[in-house]
Design a protein around this motif. Structure first.
Motif, PDB file in Angstrom:
ATOM      1  N   ASN A  78       0.730  -1.385   0.067  1.00  0.00           N
ATOM      2  CA  ASN A  78       0.064   0.060   0.035  1.00  0.00           C
ATOM      3  C   ASN A  78       0.811   1.213  -0.163  1.00  0.00           C
ATOM      4  O   ASN A  78       0.480   2.500   0.233  1.00  0.00           O
ATOM      5  CB  ASN A  78      -0.892   0.035   1.071  1.00  0.00           C
ATOM      6  CG  ASN A  78      -2.040  -1.111   0.791  1.00  0.00           C
ATOM      7  OD1 ASN A  78      -3.211  -0.787   0.642  1.00  0.00           O
ATOM      8  ND2 ASN A  78      -1.829  -2.185   1.715  1.00  0.00           N
ATOM      9  N   GLY A  79       2.036   1.160  -0.160  1.00  0.00           N
ATOM     10  CA  GLY A  79       2.953   2.361  -0.307  1.00  0.00           C
ATOM     11  C   GLY A  79       3.533   3.019   1.016  1.00  0.00           C
ATOM     12  O   GLY A  79       3.817   4.173   1.016  1.00  0.00           O
ATOM     13  N   PHE A  80       3.325   2.385   2.121  1.00  0.00           N
ATOM     14  CA  PHE A  80       3.476   2.908   3.377  1.00  0.00           C
ATOM     15  C   PHE A  80       4.774   2.499   4.045  1.00  0.00           C
ATOM     16  O   PHE A  80       4.892   1.699   4.960  1.00  0.00           O
ATOM     17  CB  PHE A  80       2.249   2.617   4.557  1.00  0.00           C
ATOM     18  CG  PHE A  80       0.872   3.125   3.914  1.00  0.00           C
ATOM     19  CD1 PHE A  80       0.852   4.606   3.564  1.00  0.00           C
ATOM     20  CD2 PHE A  80      -0.136   2.355   3.893  1.00  0.00           C
ATOM     21  CE1 PHE A  80      -0.593   5.124   3.453  1.00  0.00           C
ATOM     22  CE2 PHE A  80      -1.407   2.850   3.318  1.00  0.00           C
ATOM     23  CZ  PHE A  80      -1.742   4.391   3.076  1.00  0.00           C
ATOM     24  N   THR A  81       6.014   2.648   3.429  1.00  0.00           N
ATOM     25  CA  THR A  81       7.304   2.500   3.782  1.00  0.00           C
ATOM     26  C   THR A  81       8.169   3.825   3.939  1.00  0.00           C
ATOM     27  O   THR A  81       7.588   4.732   3.415  1.00  0.00           O
ATOM     28  CB  THR A  81       7.958   1.714   2.721  1.00  0.00           C
ATOM     29  OG1 THR A  81       7.862   2.232   1.491  1.00  0.00           O
ATOM     30  CG2 THR A  81       6.904   0.253   2.811  1.00  0.00           C
ATOM     31  N   GLN A  82       9.305   3.578   4.493  1.00  0.00           N
ATOM     32  CA  GLN A  82      10.315   4.632   4.675  1.00  0.00           C
ATOM     33  C   GLN A  82      11.687   4.013   4.643  1.00  0.00           C
ATOM     34  O   GLN A  82      11.731   2.862   4.836  1.00  0.00           O
ATOM     35  CB  GLN A  82       9.977   5.463   5.814  1.00  0.00           C
ATOM     36  CG  GLN A  82      10.067   4.497   7.242  1.00  0.00           C
ATOM     37  CD  GLN A  82      10.073   5.540   8.406  1.00  0.00           C
ATOM     38  OE1 GLN A  82      10.515   6.223   8.645  1.00  0.00           O
ATOM     39  NE2 GLN A  82       9.112   4.886   9.242  1.00  0.00           N
ATOM     40  N   THR A  83      12.584   4.892   4.348  1.00  0.00           N
ATOM     41  CA  THR A  83      13.930   4.156   4.286  1.00  0.00           C
ATOM     42  C   THR A  83      14.827   4.688   5.313  1.00  0.00           C
ATOM     43  O   THR A  83      14.489   5.906   5.774  1.00  0.00           O
ATOM     44  CB  THR A  83      14.518   4.459   2.955  1.00  0.00           C
ATOM     45  OG1 THR A  83      14.572   5.901   2.647  1.00  0.00           O
ATOM     46  CG2 THR A  83      13.950   3.794   1.907  1.00  0.00           C
ATOM     47  N   TYR A  84      15.875   3.972   5.782  1.00  0.00           N
ATOM     48  CA  TYR A  84      16.684   4.654   6.855  1.00  0.00           C
ATOM     49  C   TYR A  84      18.023   4.006   6.537  1.00  0.00           C
ATOM     50  O   TYR A  84      18.325   3.293   5.907  1.00  0.00           O
ATOM     51  CB  TYR A  84      16.288   4.327   8.180  1.00  0.00           C
ATOM     52  CG  TYR A  84      16.683   2.794   8.722  1.00  0.00           C
ATOM     53  CD1 TYR A  84      17.546   2.579   9.453  1.00  0.00           C
ATOM     54  CD2 TYR A  84      15.634   1.832   8.346  1.00  0.00           C
ATOM     55  CE1 TYR A  84      18.068   1.318   9.742  1.00  0.00           C
ATOM     56  CE2 TYR A  84      16.100   0.409   8.599  1.00  0.00           C
ATOM     57  CZ  TYR A  84      17.201   0.340   9.656  1.00  0.00           C
ATOM     58  OH  TYR A  84      17.507  -1.085   9.884  1.00  0.00           O
ATOM     59  N   ARG A 109      17.842   0.603   4.071  1.00  0.00           N
ATOM     60  CA  ARG A 109      16.801  -0.282   4.364  1.00  0.00           C
ATOM     61  C   ARG A 109      15.459   0.337   4.287  1.00  0.00           C
ATOM     62  O   ARG A 109      15.315   1.466   4.689  1.00  0.00           O
ATOM     63  CB  ARG A 109      17.232  -1.033   5.505  1.00  0.00           C
ATOM     64  CG  ARG A 109      18.610  -1.646   5.529  1.00  0.00           C
ATOM     65  CD  ARG A 109      18.751  -2.385   6.880  1.00  0.00           C
ATOM     66  NE  ARG A 109      20.215  -3.316   6.728  1.00  0.00           N
ATOM     67  CZ  ARG A 109      20.578  -3.798   8.038  1.00  0.00           C
ATOM     68  NH1 ARG A 109      19.787  -3.967   9.241  1.00  0.00           N
ATOM     69  NH2 ARG A 109      21.673  -4.218   7.918  1.00  0.00           N
ATOM     70  N   GLU A 110      14.686  -0.241   3.789  1.00  0.00           N
ATOM     71  CA  GLU A 110      13.121  -0.129   3.750  1.00  0.00           C
ATOM     72  C   GLU A 110      12.362  -0.830   4.849  1.00  0.00           C
ATOM     73  O   GLU A 110      12.477  -2.113   5.165  1.00  0.00           O
ATOM     74  CB  GLU A 110      12.762  -0.394   2.516  1.00  0.00           C
ATOM     75  CG  GLU A 110      11.053   0.063   2.091  1.00  0.00           C
ATOM     76  CD  GLU A 110      10.561  -0.472   0.777  1.00  0.00           C
ATOM     77  OE1 GLU A 110      10.026   0.600   0.068  1.00  0.00           O
ATOM     78  OE2 GLU A 110      11.150  -1.406   0.192  1.00  0.00           O
ATOM     79  N   VAL A 111      11.658  -0.038   5.755  1.00  0.00           N
ATOM     80  CA  VAL A 111      10.901  -0.576   6.713  1.00  0.00           C
ATOM     81  C   VAL A 111       9.412   0.117   6.595  1.00  0.00           C
ATOM     82  O   VAL A 111       9.141   1.162   6.007  1.00  0.00           O
ATOM     83  CB  VAL A 111      11.368  -0.207   8.154  1.00  0.00           C
ATOM     84  CG1 VAL A 111      12.766  -0.882   8.112  1.00  0.00           C
ATOM     85  CG2 VAL A 111      11.417   1.212   8.467  1.00  0.00           C
ATOM     86  N   SER A 116      16.638   0.637  13.842  1.00  0.00           N
ATOM     87  CA  SER A 116      15.939   0.971  12.688  1.00  0.00           C
ATOM     88  C   SER A 116      14.448   1.698  13.392  1.00  0.00           C
ATOM     89  O   SER A 116      14.292   1.336  14.653  1.00  0.00           O
ATOM     90  CB  SER A 116      15.083  -0.365  11.951  1.00  0.00           C
ATOM     91  OG  SER A 116      14.423  -1.133  12.817  1.00  0.00           O
ATOM     92  N   PRO A 117      13.550   2.367  12.721  1.00  0.00           N
ATOM     93  CA  PRO A 117      12.328   2.672  13.324  1.00  0.00           C
ATOM     94  C   PRO A 117      11.450   1.725  13.928  1.00  0.00           C
ATOM     95  O   PRO A 117      10.824   1.818  15.009  1.00  0.00           O
ATOM     96  CB  PRO A 117      11.710   3.385  11.910  1.00  0.00           C
ATOM     97  CG  PRO A 117      12.710   3.816  11.151  1.00  0.00           C
ATOM     98  CD  PRO A 117      13.733   2.746  11.260  1.00  0.00           C
TER      99      PRO A 117
END
Length: 323
Positions: free
Chosen positions: A43-49, A56-58, A120-121
């Motif tokens: 659903n496109g609800f990710t962020q990178t750190y 990395r995508e979480v 990570s978050p």
């Protein structure tokens, strides 16, 4: 047949109490509902750190809560089902606010705390919520003519080790009802008792045998010693293993790797509580707080300075030689 596929996570925090003889007693776990990695990705609800130079995508839980009304319905429905069975609830949005407040405070101390940079978050949320079990729930909405049903697959994961500790799956009876809460409840009721029984078995094991964590011990290049040097009656690595034997539940740990400059310990069983001499009562501990005991022992017995960092909810990194 048409179907829609998505998935969510339930987070269970093991609630524990103390009885008169000082022994920990398991209570019902605290529950927090969280969208799964798969759902957030689809659903496109990710962020990178960035950690150690790699991106990395979480999941982005805040964006998911704000961007999906269906997710809010699923979270509310599943949460109510467990509340009705006596399980206390932790609210995802409230925990995110608590995390954001802590991160704002830590931002001013970032230069003196490397642990924040390497977390990570998702790990940060775990640390704030202090949940013990993540239950990954995947569901599909099946439609055959006017009838609908939901297929559910639940997998319980220990948040400290990511090991699977409970499995359950089933499909609700076909229904003319179109409401998501009704379909969800019909599917879960088919096997929730067996699933919670598996969880209870895991809780009892934690109470009896301790929580499982991993520990990594490193040395700074600038340190004048190595783990193979004799600083007491034996090489330091063997002295450390003796400390582990004395400070784990039933002496349970496994040395997976060891060299002059590194030790990696897994299946380390730590007690859920230790006696707090300052406060005069037992206190719940996590991996980082337990490792503080090793840090103190190294300083007092061998005059070795050590830095303790969190590597996630169930892992701690100890670096010898300086802070």
């Amino acid at each position: 047949i048409m179907y829609k596929h998505t998935s969510i996570l339930l987070v269970l925090g093991l609630g524990l109490g103390i009885v008169a003889n000082g022994q920990a007693v398991a209570k019902k776990p605290t529950i927090m509902v969280v969208p799964s990695d798969n759902w957030c990705k689809q659903n496109g609800f990710t962020q990178t750190y960035e950690v150690y130079g790699a991106e990395r995508e979480v999941p982005d839980y805040r964006a998911a809560l704000q961007g999906s009304s269906d997710l809010l319905i699923v979270i509310s429905t599943i949460s109510k089902m467990f509340i009705d069975r006596g399980f206390p609830l932790k609210n995802l949005e409230s925990e995110l606010k608590a995390l954001e407040a802590r991160q704002a405070r830590e931002a001013m101390e970032m230069s003196s705390s490397g642990a924040s940079l390497n977390s990570s978050p998702v790990d940060a949320l775990k640390d704030v919520a202090k949940a013990d079990i993540w239950i990954q729930m995947t569901y599909s909405v099946n439609q055959n003519g006017p009838e609908k049903s939901i297929t559910l697959i639940m997998s319980g994961l220990d948040a400290y080790t990511n090991k699977s500790i409970a499995e359950g799956s089933g499909t609700g009876d076909p229904s003319f009802a179109s409401e998501m809460p009704v379909l969800l409840e019909e599917a879960v009721l088919n096997y929730i008792d067996g699933f919670t029984g598996q969880l209870q078995g895991h809780f009892e094991d934690i109470v009896a045998n301790g929580r499982e964590i991993a520990v990594e011990i490193r040395t700074w290049d600038s340190w004048e010693y190595t783990l193979e040097d004799e600083l007491g009656d034996d090489e330091l690595s063997y002295e450390i293993e003796d400390w582990f034997f004395e400070n784990t539940v039933n002496g349970a740990y496994s040395t997976m790797d060891q060299s002059a400059n590194m030790m990696r310990m897994e299946q380390v069983r730590i007690p859920l509580f230790v006696f707090d001499e300052k406060r005069g009562r037992d206190r719940a501990i996590d991996a980082r707080r337990w490792a503080k005991g090793l840090q103190k022992w190294l300083s007092e017995d061998y005059d070795v300075v050590a830095k303790v960092e969190s590597g996630g909810l169930g892992k701690v990194i100890i670096t010898l030689g300086e802070k």
